[in-house]
Motif scaffolding. Structure first.
Motif, PDB file in Angstrom:
ATOM      1  N   ALA A 192       0.872  -1.171   0.000  1.00 48.25           N
ATOM      2  CA  ALA A 192       0.000   0.000   0.000  1.00 48.25           C
ATOM      3  C   ALA A 192       0.912   1.224   0.000  1.00 48.25           C
ATOM      4  O   ALA A 192       2.098   1.124   0.306  1.00 48.25           O
ATOM      5  N   VAL A 202       1.385   7.910  -7.030  1.00 50.03           N
ATOM      6  CA  VAL A 202      -0.028   7.689  -6.707  1.00 50.03           C
ATOM      7  C   VAL A 202      -0.747   7.087  -7.918  1.00 50.03           C
ATOM      8  O   VAL A 202      -1.472   6.094  -7.799  1.00 50.03           O
ATOM      9  N   MET A 261      -2.445   3.393  -8.200  1.00 50.60           N
ATOM     10  CA  MET A 261      -3.866   3.211  -8.517  1.00 50.60           C
ATOM     11  C   MET A 261      -4.014   2.318  -9.752  1.00 50.60           C
ATOM     12  O   MET A 261      -4.859   1.421  -9.781  1.00 50.60           O
ATOM     13  N   PRO A 319      -3.673  -0.085  -2.844  1.00 49.06           N
ATOM     14  CA  PRO A 319      -4.335   0.938  -2.035  1.00 49.06           C
ATOM     15  C   PRO A 319      -3.439   2.163  -1.854  1.00 49.06           C
ATOM     16  O   PRO A 319      -2.228   2.023  -1.642  1.00 49.06           O
ATOM     17  N   VAL A 320      -4.051   3.341  -1.935  1.00 49.84           N
ATOM     18  CA  VAL A 320      -3.325   4.598  -1.759  1.00 49.84           C
ATOM     19  C   VAL A 320      -4.059   5.451  -0.736  1.00 49.84           C
ATOM     20  O   VAL A 320      -5.277   5.608  -0.825  1.00 49.84           O
ATOM     21  N   VAL A 321      -3.308   5.990   0.212  1.00 52.74           N
ATOM     22  CA  VAL A 321      -3.871   6.900   1.211  1.00 52.74           C
ATOM     23  C   VAL A 321      -3.150   8.240   1.088  1.00 52.74           C
ATOM     24  O   VAL A 321      -1.914   8.278   1.061  1.00 52.74           O
ATOM     25  N   LEU A 322      -3.936   9.313   0.997  1.00 50.57           N
ATOM     26  CA  LEU A 322      -3.363  10.658   0.859  1.00 50.57           C
ATOM     27  C   LEU A 322      -3.415  11.391   2.190  1.00 50.57           C
ATOM     28  O   LEU A 322      -4.439  11.387   2.870  1.00 50.57           O
ATOM     29  N   TRP A 379      -5.680   6.375 -14.684  1.00 50.62           N
ATOM     30  CA  TRP A 379      -4.504   6.424 -13.819  1.00 50.62           C
ATOM     31  C   TRP A 379      -3.205   6.253 -14.590  1.00 50.62           C
ATOM     32  O   TRP A 379      -2.196   6.877 -14.266  1.00 50.62           O
ATOM     33  N   GLY A 427     -10.897   8.022  -6.662  1.00 51.26           N
ATOM     34  CA  GLY A 427      -9.546   8.182  -6.258  1.00 51.26           C
ATOM     35  C   GLY A 427      -9.098   7.485  -5.010  1.00 51.26           C
ATOM     36  O   GLY A 427      -9.768   6.605  -4.463  1.00 51.26           O
ATOM     37  N   PRO A 428      -7.936   7.866  -4.573  1.00 52.69           N
ATOM     38  CA  PRO A 428      -7.342   7.331  -3.367  1.00 52.69           C
ATOM     39  C   PRO A 428      -8.139   7.779  -2.143  1.00 52.69           C
ATOM     40  O   PRO A 428      -8.920   8.721  -2.190  1.00 52.69           O
TER      41      PRO A 428
END
Lengths: 151, 151, 151, 151
Positions: free
Chosen positions: C96, C110, C114, C119-122, D104, D131-132
């Protein structure tokens, strides 16, 4: 049937190798094949020149990120910025590989092509360049490697 | 002073090569050096095992995109998804290279290391694998390459 | 269960972003996770520092070919020589991705994550950097692109 | 003066985007520019088709190792085997980038181009893809990332 043939060889080549590479490029173009090279000088330029004279398509896969590095006979320059890792791309682009002369960069292309199961033809490869150190035991191998790493 | 030493060699290795690779890994770890390999089986796994037994750090630079491919003795697996182009990364990560045995993938690493000016030590490389075709003229080289490309 | 989490973000970061990145690194290490970053300064260094303080493993995937570029908190430096293409390797190595702040390099990570379905968390990404030009017709797009290419 | 312009966009595009991409390709070829794309379908194929109709040169930089994946309007297919890392090569090959639509993969190309300081023009990019996840604290970011990594 038309193929893409890589012509690989050193920047620093003999007159015989340059003459052979140019003729290889010319013959490939005359038969309608595309030539792919590493895009720089020496054998790469001679093969490109031969193909260009024969009105063939010449792809140059460059190590740097600047298309301006390509020799003037390249019709399509791909600036990879991958350094010597671009050798693997030259091989991936080709249906077969002709090596004219031999240097370590060239040998990496030969080895990667053989590993990938692509046909390789050697022409005027002469002697291998002065080579790696040989060890006869694990301990000696480690001592040599660490000593050489230490400079 | 601590170095990162690549131990390269084929997946398909002899008992002597596996024994040598494990000892090389063990000796490197015992001296505090990091071992980097291609992360898979055979010589790569034996060197990793030796280093892991010696409590050393083992980096595995994998050809695929799945860390699960790494042999169980790798402490840090880098899943590159680059295929055989990852051979160039193994070499870039190393201060020196020890090749145990020889196959085309291994030879590409030796050649790339020599090209990059990194020290290479060969151990028990035996005979080169059955090799490329040799041509004696440009025309023969082109005919062979095109014929082989045509399958 | 232990994961490898990429912490990505710009070299040129705000104090808040650096503080957040260090805390992210610390929390990940405290929970036994490995941190992977691009290995340089700013957010990359802050996350590495946090993880190192927490005794965690920190992998730095560097754009250049010199391990010496790594920030001092990286435990395993991978010198790729791939330039910004190494961003894709950072993402491939991770289960992630946490992005702290945003710059174009970070956004490429990012987007690649994606695209790869990771999984991406900002966190604290603030405003996007000043951006590309917008065209409203094909002809305008071509005119703008060619005009800008011409410098 | 002749340039190499990347036309990037998703495989899965709207009719308007496909029409725009084909017109962009046609206009670029008519002005003597080379078009480089990711070599696959959708926007990539539409731009290639437009350029091919205009007798332009079309370079396709493919993610896979098989040239056969290229759409039929590509004149020079480069099979990289790099997966999405080839997006960086598309950008490196270009003097400017035109993005038609947005996904993406496309956004990674836009971001890599901006990072490399290459001009980018956006056309009909519509809304960003879903999105994220956004976090508001370091702890929440870590919890989300680890939770999502665990699947």
């Amino acid at each position: 049937m038309s193929f893409t043939i890589a012509v690989v060889g050193p920047s620093d080549a003999t007159v015989e190798q340059l003459t052979a590479a140019e003729e290889v490029g010319r013959l490939l173009a005359a038969a309608g094949h595309t030539v792919v090279t590493g895009g720089l000088g020496g054998v790469m330029q001679a093969a490109s020149r031969g193909a260009a004279i024969g009105d063939g398509l010449v792809i140059g896969i460059l190590p740097g990120a600047d298309r301006g590095e390509a020799n003037p006979f390249v019709s399509v320059a791909i600036a990879t910025g991958l350094g010597e890792l671009r050798n693997g791309l030259v091989v991936r682009c080709a249906d077969a590989v002709i090596a004219v002369g031999a240097g370590w960069g060239t040998l990496s292309e030969v080895a990667l092509a053989m590993k990938a199961g692509k046909p390789v033809v050697l022409l005027d490869t002469g002697d291998l360049p002065a080579g790696p150190v040989v060890a006869t035991s694990s301990r000696q191998a480690v001592d040599l490697a660490v000593g050489l790493a230490a400079g």
